[in-house]
Design a protein around this motif. Structure first.
Motif, mmCIF file in Angstrom:
data_model
loop_
_atom_site.group_PDB
_atom_site.id
_atom_site.type_symbol
_atom_site.label_atom_id
_atom_site.label_comp_id
_atom_site.label_asym_id
_atom_site.label_seq_id
_atom_site.Cartn_x
_atom_site.Cartn_y
_atom_site.Cartn_z
ATOM 1 N N GLY A 183 0.776 -1.263 0.039
ATOM 2 C CA GLY A 183 0.232 -0.082 0.016
ATOM 3 C C GLY A 183 0.932 1.206 0.243
ATOM 4 O O GLY A 183 2.000 0.954 -0.108
ATOM 5 N N TYR A 186 -8.863 7.515 0.009
ATOM 6 C CA TYR A 186 -8.255 6.068 -0.271
ATOM 7 C C TYR A 186 -8.679 5.341 0.956
ATOM 8 O O TYR A 186 -9.241 4.301 0.972
ATOM 9 C CB TYR A 186 -6.848 6.372 0.106
ATOM 10 C CG TYR A 186 -6.043 4.914 0.184
ATOM 11 C CD1 TYR A 186 -5.996 3.964 -0.686
ATOM 12 C CD2 TYR A 186 -5.344 4.513 1.153
ATOM 13 C CE1 TYR A 186 -5.398 2.528 -0.701
ATOM 14 C CE2 TYR A 186 -4.789 3.286 1.279
ATOM 15 C CZ TYR A 186 -4.762 2.452 0.377
ATOM 16 O OH TYR A 186 -4.308 1.107 0.422
ATOM 17 N N LEU A 187 -8.574 5.847 2.353
ATOM 18 C CA LEU A 187 -9.183 5.275 3.474
ATOM 19 C C LEU A 187 -10.660 4.860 3.343
ATOM 20 O O LEU A 187 -11.142 3.759 3.857
ATOM 21 C CB LEU A 187 -8.849 5.997 4.748
ATOM 22 C CG LEU A 187 -7.527 5.782 5.383
ATOM 23 C CD1 LEU A 187 -6.349 6.215 4.580
ATOM 24 C CD2 LEU A 187 -7.540 6.261 6.789
ATOM 25 N N LYS A 241 -12.425 4.645 0.936
ATOM 26 C CA LYS A 241 -12.789 3.475 0.109
ATOM 27 C C LYS A 241 -12.340 2.057 0.321
ATOM 28 O O LYS A 241 -12.972 0.913 0.332
ATOM 29 C CB LYS A 241 -12.021 3.591 -1.357
ATOM 30 C CG LYS A 241 -12.641 2.970 -2.722
ATOM 31 C CD LYS A 241 -12.028 3.269 -3.815
ATOM 32 C CE LYS A 241 -12.608 2.218 -4.878
ATOM 33 N NZ LYS A 241 -11.519 2.231 -6.144
ATOM 34 N N TYR A 242 -11.229 2.040 1.104
ATOM 35 C CA TYR A 242 -10.398 0.827 1.477
ATOM 36 C C TYR A 242 -11.267 0.111 2.645
ATOM 37 O O TYR A 242 -11.411 -1.113 2.525
ATOM 38 C CB TYR A 242 -9.202 1.162 1.978
ATOM 39 C CG TYR A 242 -8.189 -0.036 1.898
ATOM 40 C CD1 TYR A 242 -7.354 -0.386 0.994
ATOM 41 C CD2 TYR A 242 -8.276 -0.981 3.002
ATOM 42 C CE1 TYR A 242 -6.579 -1.618 0.954
ATOM 43 C CE2 TYR A 242 -7.457 -2.149 3.284
ATOM 44 C CZ TYR A 242 -6.591 -2.314 2.181
ATOM 45 O OH TYR A 242 -5.750 -3.568 2.110
ATOM 46 N N PHE A 243 -11.855 1.117 3.618
ATOM 47 C CA PHE A 243 -12.683 0.752 4.676
ATOM 48 C C PHE A 243 -14.001 0.161 4.399
ATOM 49 O O PHE A 243 -14.572 -0.474 5.398
ATOM 50 C CB PHE A 243 -12.487 1.710 5.802
ATOM 51 C CG PHE A 243 -11.207 1.887 6.456
ATOM 52 C CD1 PHE A 243 -10.293 0.911 6.459
ATOM 53 C CD2 PHE A 243 -10.843 2.957 6.997
ATOM 54 C CE1 PHE A 243 -8.877 0.758 6.757
ATOM 55 C CE2 PHE A 243 -9.524 3.044 7.574
ATOM 56 C CZ PHE A 243 -8.545 1.945 7.519
ATOM 57 N N LYS A 293 -15.226 -3.312 5.530
ATOM 58 C CA LYS A 293 -14.166 -4.137 6.091
ATOM 59 C C LYS A 293 -14.351 -4.575 7.791
ATOM 60 O O LYS A 293 -14.354 -3.707 8.427
ATOM 61 C CB LYS A 293 -12.695 -3.372 6.141
ATOM 62 C CG LYS A 293 -12.121 -3.148 4.573
ATOM 63 C CD LYS A 293 -11.330 -4.514 4.401
ATOM 64 C CE LYS A 293 -10.364 -4.458 3.119
ATOM 65 N NZ LYS A 293 -11.203 -4.021 1.997
ATOM 66 N N PHE A 324 -5.216 -3.242 10.437
ATOM 67 C CA PHE A 324 -5.168 -2.730 9.269
ATOM 68 C C PHE A 324 -3.720 -1.803 9.052
ATOM 69 O O PHE A 324 -3.196 -1.769 8.250
ATOM 70 C CB PHE A 324 -6.328 -1.950 8.694
ATOM 71 C CG PHE A 324 -7.270 -2.839 8.139
ATOM 72 C CD1 PHE A 324 -7.153 -3.402 6.944
ATOM 73 C CD2 PHE A 324 -8.425 -2.780 8.730
ATOM 74 C CE1 PHE A 324 -8.049 -4.327 6.339
ATOM 75 C CE2 PHE A 324 -9.620 -3.757 8.248
ATOM 76 C CZ PHE A 324 -9.194 -4.439 7.314
ATOM 77 N N LYS A 356 -0.243 -4.331 3.089
ATOM 78 C CA LYS A 356 -1.091 -4.229 1.855
ATOM 79 C C LYS A 356 -1.930 -2.763 1.854
ATOM 80 O O LYS A 356 -2.281 -2.244 0.935
ATOM 81 C CB LYS A 356 -1.948 -5.205 1.528
ATOM 82 C CG LYS A 356 -1.177 -6.394 1.216
ATOM 83 C CD LYS A 356 -2.358 -7.608 0.797
ATOM 84 C CE LYS A 356 -3.007 -8.164 1.740
ATOM 85 N NZ LYS A 356 -2.382 -9.019 2.893
ATOM 86 N N PHE A 357 -2.528 -2.387 3.110
ATOM 87 C CA PHE A 357 -3.121 -1.182 3.330
ATOM 88 C C PHE A 357 -2.152 0.201 3.346
ATOM 89 O O PHE A 357 -2.505 0.794 2.524
ATOM 90 C CB PHE A 357 -3.813 -1.287 4.553
ATOM 91 C CG PHE A 357 -4.817 0.125 4.906
ATOM 92 C CD1 PHE A 357 -5.450 0.771 4.253
ATOM 93 C CD2 PHE A 357 -4.224 0.608 6.383
ATOM 94 C CE1 PHE A 357 -5.916 1.874 4.632
ATOM 95 C CE2 PHE A 357 -4.702 1.774 6.721
ATOM 96 C CZ PHE A 357 -5.724 2.310 5.695
ATOM 97 N N CYS A 361 -10.951 8.820 10.398
ATOM 98 C CA CYS A 361 -9.984 8.488 9.191
ATOM 99 C C CYS A 361 -9.110 9.814 8.993
ATOM 100 O O CYS A 361 -7.975 9.536 8.850
ATOM 101 C CB CYS A 361 -10.627 8.314 7.969
ATOM 102 S SG CYS A 361 -11.578 6.910 7.924
#
Length: 287
Positions: free
Chosen positions: A146, A158-159, A161-163, A166, A173, A178-179, A211
């Motif tokens: 990441g 980014y956060l 969208k990623y979370f 999850k 994380f 990868k994150f 975030c």
DNA sequence: AAGAGGCCCTGATAGC
DNA sequence: TGCTATCAGGGCCTCT
């Protein structure tokens, strides 16, 4: 133990000492690292000239003038030691990071230059050395990682969208490369404390404000740690040599059962395990 | 595909 | 005194 700040400090120190220097000889004293050092590794490095020393995440990179590289990871217990040659043509020991005493047991790689040599020592052998032919191959080594926490790519968009969806705790994380790549267990604990977020909180349950705090304090903690020369723990025998001092600024790490550092907070620092990693947090102000 | 868990490795330390 | 158990944690692997 070496996380992004520690590797950055090593990079800076190493760069000053070996930039533009030619490798005269490489001696492998123990090939057993995470990946076994291949038989001709020493010959591949011989006569290479160091262009610069760089870092990505927790990886240290020797950039050779012919556009090839040596990728180094310190794992958990890797240290690099600098040995200078004095006027009598003898090598004298000075350490460069963490331990001022030149270890002999668990030395793995020795890289000799005209006026000095560096020694890689790694008791737990989680680190590695790898010769990289070109930039394409180098980038492929980082393709699964990441963004770095200090980069602009580590942003709110980014956060969020990623979370999305999850169902796992935020602590996992933060140490998942990868994150975000470069944060390890120690700094993850500190970042969550400053962000006032409980390490067990599901990533998908984090608010925008949460975030934003994670992004902000990731940068604050890591930059501050770099400024302080990194963190040196479990190295109490040090007398001289360069040690970091960020461990003095820990708010939660290794502070279990003590009062929360915040003046008006009645909380106690708790120690729990999250995916087998020790996790420290205040039971009142981290929600 | 995401998430849970285990493994690698050695040194320091705790407990009996 | 000497044994065994546990912990430290970065990254990678397997299994569900």
């Amino acid at each position: 133990m070496p996380e992004l700040p520690e590797v950055e400090i090593i990079k800076q120190n190493l760069s000053k000492k070996i930039k533009y220097k030619k490798i005269q000889e490489v001696i492998i004293t123990n090939r057993n690292l995470r990946f076994k050092i291949p038989p001709k590794f020493d010959l591949l490095l011989k006569n290479k000239v160091i262009g610069k020393v760089t870092r990505f995440s927790k990886y240290l990179i020797l950039n050779f003038s012919d556009k090839s590289f040596c990728l180094i990871h310190l794992g958990m217990s890797g240290t690099i030691h600098l040995i200078k040659k004095n006027n009598l043509n003898q090598f004298t020991n000075t350490s460069f990071y963490n331990s001022p005493i030149l270890p002999i047991k668990h030395n793995h790689v020795e890289i000799k230059f005209k006026d000095l040599k560096i020694i890689y020592n790694d008791p737990r052998r989680f680190g590695f050395f790898k010769y990289i032919k070109n930039e394409k191959e180098l980038l492929s080594k980082f393709s699964h990682l990441g963004p770095e926490p200090l980069s602009k790519k580590f942003n709110l968009k980014y956060l969020l969208k990623y979370f999305l969806s999850k169902k796992k705790n935020i602590k996992s994380f933060l140490i998942d490369q990868k994150f975000v790549s470069g944060i390890g267990n120690i700094y993850a604990n500190e970042i969550l404390f400053l962000s006032k977020i409980n390490p067990n909180k599901y990533a998908m349950k984090l608010s925008k404000k949460d975030c934003r705090r994670i992004i902000f304090f990731s940068k604050v903690v890591l930059l501050n740690a770099i400024k302080k020369g990194g963190s040196s723990i479990r190295d109490f025998k040090s007398i001289s040599g360069k040690r970091g001092s960020y461990q003095k600024e820990f708010n939660v790490y290794l502070r279990q059962d003590l009062n929360c550092i915040k003046k008006k907070c009645p909380g106690i620092i708790k120690k729990i395990f999250i995916s087998n990693r020790s996790t420290f947090f205040c039971n009142v102000c981290q929600k």
